[in-house]
Design a protein around this motif. Structure first.
Motif, PDB file in Angstrom:
ATOM      1  N   THR A 175      33.455  35.800  44.220  1.00  0.00           N
ATOM      2  CA  THR A 175      33.383  37.254  44.303  1.00  0.00           C
ATOM      3  C   THR A 175      34.763  37.776  44.646  1.00  0.00           C
ATOM      4  OG1 THR A 175      31.085  37.145  45.043  1.00  0.00           O
ATOM      5  CG2 THR A 175      32.264  39.213  45.456  1.00  0.00           C
ATOM      6  N   TYR A 176      35.229  38.746  43.866  1.00  0.00           N
ATOM      7  CA  TYR A 176      36.551  39.321  44.113  1.00  0.00           C
ATOM      8  C   TYR A 176      36.538  40.108  45.420  1.00  0.00           C
ATOM      9  CZ  TYR A 176      37.249  38.311  39.136  1.00  0.00           C
ATOM     10  OH  TYR A 176      37.344  37.702  37.912  1.00  0.00           O
ATOM     11  N   THR A 177      37.618  39.955  46.177  1.00  0.00           N
ATOM     12  CA  THR A 177      37.770  40.640  47.455  1.00  0.00           C
ATOM     13  C   THR A 177      38.981  41.570  47.436  1.00  0.00           C
ATOM     14  OG1 THR A 177      39.077  38.804  48.326  1.00  0.00           O
ATOM     15  CG2 THR A 177      36.683  38.762  48.743  1.00  0.00           C
ATOM     16  N   ALA A 178      39.572  41.726  46.255  1.00  0.00           N
ATOM     17  CA  ALA A 178      40.765  42.561  46.096  1.00  0.00           C
ATOM     18  C   ALA A 178      40.602  43.393  44.824  1.00  0.00           C
ATOM     19  CB  ALA A 178      42.014  41.682  45.991  1.00  0.00           C
ATOM     20  N   PRO A 179      41.398  44.431  44.673  1.00  0.00           N
ATOM     21  CA  PRO A 179      41.333  45.236  43.443  1.00  0.00           C
ATOM     22  C   PRO A 179      41.579  44.367  42.203  1.00  0.00           C
ATOM     23  CG  PRO A 179      42.669  46.340  45.108  1.00  0.00           C
ATOM     24  CD  PRO A 179      42.380  44.957  45.626  1.00  0.00           C
ATOM     25  N   ILE A 180      40.936  44.740  41.113  1.00  0.00           N
ATOM     26  CA  ILE A 180      41.001  43.961  39.875  1.00  0.00           C
ATOM     27  C   ILE A 180      42.440  43.783  39.385  1.00  0.00           C
ATOM     28  CG2 ILE A 180      40.685  45.840  38.205  1.00  0.00           C
ATOM     29  CD1 ILE A 180      38.910  42.434  38.154  1.00  0.00           C
ATOM     30  N   GLU A 181      43.317  44.720  39.700  1.00  0.00           N
ATOM     31  CA  GLU A 181      44.721  44.601  39.290  1.00  0.00           C
ATOM     32  C   GLU A 181      45.371  43.378  39.942  1.00  0.00           C
ATOM     33  OE1 GLU A 181      43.111  48.479  38.738  1.00  0.00           O
ATOM     34  OE2 GLU A 181      43.425  47.465  40.672  1.00  0.00           O
ATOM     35  N   ARG A 182      45.041  43.114  41.204  1.00  0.00           N
ATOM     36  CA  ARG A 182      45.569  41.923  41.889  1.00  0.00           C
ATOM     37  C   ARG A 182      44.959  40.660  41.305  1.00  0.00           C
ATOM     38  NH1 ARG A 182      45.229  41.444  47.697  1.00  0.00           N
ATOM     39  NH2 ARG A 182      46.425  39.578  47.266  1.00  0.00           N
ATOM     40  N   VAL A 183      43.676  40.712  40.964  1.00  0.00           N
ATOM     41  CA  VAL A 183      43.008  39.566  40.331  1.00  0.00           C
ATOM     42  C   VAL A 183      43.699  39.253  39.011  1.00  0.00           C
ATOM     43  CG1 VAL A 183      40.850  38.764  39.294  1.00  0.00           C
ATOM     44  CG2 VAL A 183      40.797  40.056  41.457  1.00  0.00           C
ATOM     45  N   ASP A 184      43.943  40.285  38.208  1.00  0.00           N
ATOM     46  CA  ASP A 184      44.567  40.093  36.898  1.00  0.00           C
ATOM     47  C   ASP A 184      45.953  39.453  37.005  1.00  0.00           C
ATOM     48  OD1 ASP A 184      42.368  41.060  35.536  1.00  0.00           O
ATOM     49  OD2 ASP A 184      43.186  43.094  35.308  1.00  0.00           O
ATOM     50  N   GLU A 185      46.675  39.731  38.070  1.00  0.00           N
ATOM     51  CA  GLU A 185      48.003  39.135  38.263  1.00  0.00           C
ATOM     52  C   GLU A 185      47.925  37.610  38.393  1.00  0.00           C
ATOM     53  OE1 GLU A 185      49.619  41.022  41.737  1.00  0.00           O
ATOM     54  OE2 GLU A 185      49.744  42.987  40.757  1.00  0.00           O
TER      55      GLU A 185
END
Length: 99
Positions: free
Chosen positions: A7-17
Motif C-alpha cells: 500500500t502506497y504511503t506517499a503521493p503517487i508522484e514519489r512512487v513514480d520516481e
C-alpha cells in the motif's frame, strides 16, 4: 505461498520516481522464481505480488529490499497461505493441507 500486498504511503508522484527501480527488482524476483504474478491494485493505491518460498522471514526480507519500501513510499502486508488447489500451469506449487 504468499500474498504480498503493498500500500502506497506517499503521493503517487514519489512512487513514480521509484517505479523503474521497483520494476528491475521485480524482474530479478521473477528470474529467481520467487514471484509468480504481480500488478497494480485498482484503484492505484498499491500492488499485489504472489510469491513462493518456504520461509516467511525470507519473504519479509525480500519485501524490505523493494525500492518502494527502501524509499519509504509503501508498506507491506504479507499473508501466507497453503495452495491446496492450483491451475494446471501452477501444479508444481500445489501444497498439502496443514494437519
Amino acid at each position: 505461498m504468499f500474498v504480498m500486498e503493498l500500500t502506497y504511503t506517499a503521493p503517487i508522484e514519489r512512487v513514480d520516481e521509484l517505479s523503474e527501480a521497483h520494476v528491475a527488482w521485480l524482474d530479478a524476483l521473477y528470474e529467481e522464481g520467487v514471484v509468480l504474478a504481480s500488478g497494480r491494485k485498482n484503484p492505484r493505491d498499491g500492488g499485489v505480488l504472489i510469491a513462493v518460498g518456504d520461509d516467511r522471514a525470507r519473504i519479509e526480507a525480500i519485501a524490505a529490499t523493494d525500492p518502494y519500501a527502501v524509499g519509504g513510499v509503501c508498506e507491506y502486508r504479507i499473508t501466507e497461505f497453503v495452495a491446496t488447489k492450483t491451475a494446471p500451469a501452477l501444479e508444481r506449487y500445489k501444497q498439502q493441507p496443514l494437519a
